[in-house]
Design a protein around this motif. Structure first.
Motif, PDB file in Angstrom:
ATOM      1  N   HIS A 179      34.017  42.948  47.113  1.00 49.96           N
ATOM      2  CA  HIS A 179      35.215  43.660  46.721  1.00 49.96           C
ATOM      3  C   HIS A 179      35.949  42.755  45.710  1.00 49.96           C
ATOM      4  N   ASP A 180      36.695  43.255  44.913  1.00 51.33           N
ATOM      5  CA  ASP A 180      37.480  42.465  43.982  1.00 51.33           C
ATOM      6  C   ASP A 180      38.452  41.477  44.477  1.00 51.33           C
ATOM      7  N   VAL A 181      38.576  40.224  43.811  1.00 48.53           N
ATOM      8  CA  VAL A 181      39.591  39.214  44.199  1.00 48.53           C
ATOM      9  C   VAL A 181      40.428  39.021  43.212  1.00 48.53           C
ATOM     10  N   HIS A 182      41.544  38.217  43.515  1.00 49.61           N
ATOM     11  CA  HIS A 182      42.281  37.667  42.248  1.00 49.61           C
ATOM     12  C   HIS A 182      41.894  36.144  42.258  1.00 49.61           C
ATOM     13  N   LEU A 183      41.902  35.627  41.137  1.00 52.14           N
ATOM     14  CA  LEU A 183      41.694  34.105  40.999  1.00 52.14           C
ATOM     15  C   LEU A 183      42.821  33.537  40.093  1.00 52.14           C
ATOM     16  N   ARG A 184      43.251  32.313  40.342  1.00 53.07           N
ATOM     17  CA  ARG A 184      44.393  31.794  39.545  1.00 53.07           C
ATOM     18  C   ARG A 184      43.530  30.591  38.834  1.00 53.07           C
ATOM     19  N   VAL A 185      43.880  30.469  37.569  1.00 52.17           N
ATOM     20  CA  VAL A 185      43.103  29.446  36.732  1.00 52.17           C
ATOM     21  C   VAL A 185      43.773  28.283  36.802  1.00 52.17           C
ATOM     22  N   GLU A 186      43.152  27.146  37.352  1.00 58.95           N
ATOM     23  CA  GLU A 186      43.814  25.910  37.551  1.00 58.95           C
ATOM     24  C   GLU A 186      43.543  25.075  36.588  1.00 58.95           C
ATOM     25  N   ARG A 202      41.111  39.148  37.878  1.00 56.48           N
ATOM     26  CA  ARG A 202      40.469  40.043  38.850  1.00 56.48           C
ATOM     27  C   ARG A 202      39.217  40.217  38.535  1.00 56.48           C
ATOM     28  N   MET A 203      38.397  39.841  39.561  1.00 53.22           N
ATOM     29  CA  MET A 203      36.831  40.142  39.382  1.00 53.22           C
ATOM     30  C   MET A 203      36.180  40.160  40.750  1.00 53.22           C
ATOM     31  N   PRO A 204      35.053  40.762  40.912  1.00 51.28           N
ATOM     32  CA  PRO A 204      34.465  40.879  42.108  1.00 51.28           C
ATOM     33  C   PRO A 204      33.758  39.831  42.882  1.00 51.28           C
ATOM     34  N   TYR A 240      41.348  31.340  45.074  1.00 46.88           N
ATOM     35  CA  TYR A 240      41.599  32.515  45.261  1.00 46.88           C
ATOM     36  C   TYR A 240      43.270  32.479  45.742  1.00 46.88           C
ATOM     37  N   VAL A 241      43.920  33.632  44.993  1.00 45.01           N
ATOM     38  CA  VAL A 241      45.266  33.909  45.273  1.00 45.01           C
ATOM     39  C   VAL A 241      45.505  35.469  45.531  1.00 45.01           C
ATOM     40  N   ASN A 242      46.632  36.061  45.778  1.00 45.44           N
ATOM     41  CA  ASN A 242      46.907  37.356  45.847  1.00 45.44           C
ATOM     42  C   ASN A 242      47.191  37.852  44.406  1.00 45.44           C
ATOM     43  N   ALA A 243      47.425  39.110  43.984  1.00 53.35           N
ATOM     44  CA  ALA A 243      47.896  39.748  43.026  1.00 53.35           C
ATOM     45  C   ALA A 243      49.086  38.993  42.309  1.00 53.35           C
ATOM     46  N   TRP A 247      45.731  35.598  53.296  1.00 52.18           N
ATOM     47  CA  TRP A 247      44.839  36.726  53.271  1.00 52.18           C
ATOM     48  C   TRP A 247      44.093  36.953  51.907  1.00 52.18           C
ATOM     49  N   ALA A 248      44.687  36.127  50.774  1.00 50.76           N
ATOM     50  CA  ALA A 248      44.047  35.779  49.522  1.00 50.76           C
ATOM     51  C   ALA A 248      42.771  35.315  49.596  1.00 50.76           C
ATOM     52  N   ASN A 249      42.576  34.548  50.622  1.00 48.11           N
ATOM     53  CA  ASN A 249      41.245  33.771  51.015  1.00 48.11           C
ATOM     54  C   ASN A 249      40.026  34.578  51.542  1.00 48.11           C
ATOM     55  N   PRO A 250      39.188  34.982  50.742  1.00 47.01           N
ATOM     56  CA  PRO A 250      38.121  35.902  51.486  1.00 47.01           C
ATOM     57  C   PRO A 250      37.361  35.196  52.253  1.00 47.01           C
TER      58      PRO A 250
END
Lengths: 90, 236
Positions: B113-120, B137-139, B167-170, B177-180
């Motif tokens: 599924h798609d996840v949200h990522l934060r550029v660190e 956002r990418m899969p 991994y983060v939420n939107a 929950w944002a950690n898949p």
């Protein structure tokens, strides 16, 4: 030279999260198997190794574990010599 | 400029990477078979996603000994940029080019599924086109993406700014929950110490065109190409 049967057991390192073991544990409990304290997943690799004696066969298996069969970041391995000579063609 | 995409038996994102590079970014790309022993003068290498060697033994453990990997390890040691995506990340860890390992997902199930990522860290050659803190956002599509390393390694990665994506939420928050997959410190992508090898579980090559639902992955490829253009020797 003779052929030696070697069993390699590979398990997640203690303390490391083992979701597979946990899932099996839950399934056992739901089937009514009480008193199971801990379940660890893992896998085994059976080898038949040509070597001059069991000690050399074990040594070669050790090397295989270090190089490929186990990843020390997440796994421990145990080598069991399953038996002595395996007759040719067995 | 040329980027090599390595195809192992069982790779299945190799063509996606090739297409992203050639058709979207517009850079020369070529496939290299795992049995090749030359990189053919490539300026960067991509290890794509998939299930090399059926994920037998451990994901990436057998691909790591493919003939081409000897060249990839040399290339990386010489400072050549190497990007490992999904199974490519697993191969990089098995090859020792990146620390740690990717364990079975905490919830045991394959996550697609798609996840949200934060550029660190936006100061790497793979992320210079992004802003620090930007949410992408990418899969993802993996069964073994649960990043694990010992405490010392994790604090070194944190301290050196080598955790590139989390991994983060939107909203860009690291909620449970944002950690898949249960990854330590919500790690989705890490860099090696010199900064030329990036491994990440999410699939930027599947987020490069509007029709795919997101173009957030494009920045990785354009950042890399920009880096290569800037460092390429002047044409004689």
């Amino acid at each position: 030279m003779s052929r030696h049967r070697v069993e390699v057991l590979i398990r997640p390192r203690p303390g490391l999260l083992d979701p597979e073991g946990k899932a099996i544990h839950h399934a056992l409990a739901s089937l009514g198997f009480q008193g199971v304290e801990e379940v660890r997943g893992g896998k085994s690799v059976s080898l038949e190794v040509e070597a001059k004696d069991p000690a050399e066969a074990r040594e070669r298996a050790e090397e295989m574990c270090r190089k490929l069969l186990a990843n020390p970041v997440m796994e421990d391995y145990e080598i069991q010599m399953a038996g002595d000579d395996v007759p040719e063609g067995a | 400029m040329k980027i090599s995409v390595i195809t192992f038996p069982g790779s299945n994102c190799d063509y996606d990477c090739y297409k992203a590079l050639r058709d979207v970014v517009g850079v020369d790309a070529e496939f290299r078979w795992h049995k090749d022993r030359e990189l053919g003068g490539a300026d960067a290498v991509i290890l794509p996603g998939g299930f090399s060697y059926g994920d037998y033994l451990r994901a990436g453990s057998i691909a790591r000994f493919s003939p081409i990997m000897e060249k990839v390890v040399e290339f990386a040691a010489d400072g050549g940029p190497v990007l490992g995506i999904c199974n490519g990340f697993q191969i990089l860890c098995e090859a020792g080019l990146l620390p740690g390992a990717l364990l079975r997902n905490e919830g045991l199930t394959f996550q697609s599924h798609d996840v949200h990522l934060r550029v660190e860290n936006a100061e790497t050659l793979f992320t210079s086109g992004y802003q620090k803190g930007q949410v992408l956002r990418m899969p993802i599509a993996h069964g073994e993406g649960n990043y694990h390393a010992d405490t010392e390694t994790l604090s070194r990665l944190e301290g050196d700014g080598r955790i590139v994506f989390r991994y983060v939420n939107a909203e860009g928050e690291t909620t449970p929950w944002a950690n898949p997959n249960g990854s330590a410190h919500h790690i989705a992508g890490i860099l090696n110490e010199p900064g030329n090898v990036l491994g990440m579980m999410p699939h930027p090559e599947r987020a490069v065109e509007e029709i795919l639902g997101s173009t957030d992955g494009l920045g990785i490829f354009t950042s890399l190409v920009e880096h290569l253009s800037a460092t390429a020797p002047a044409p004689s």
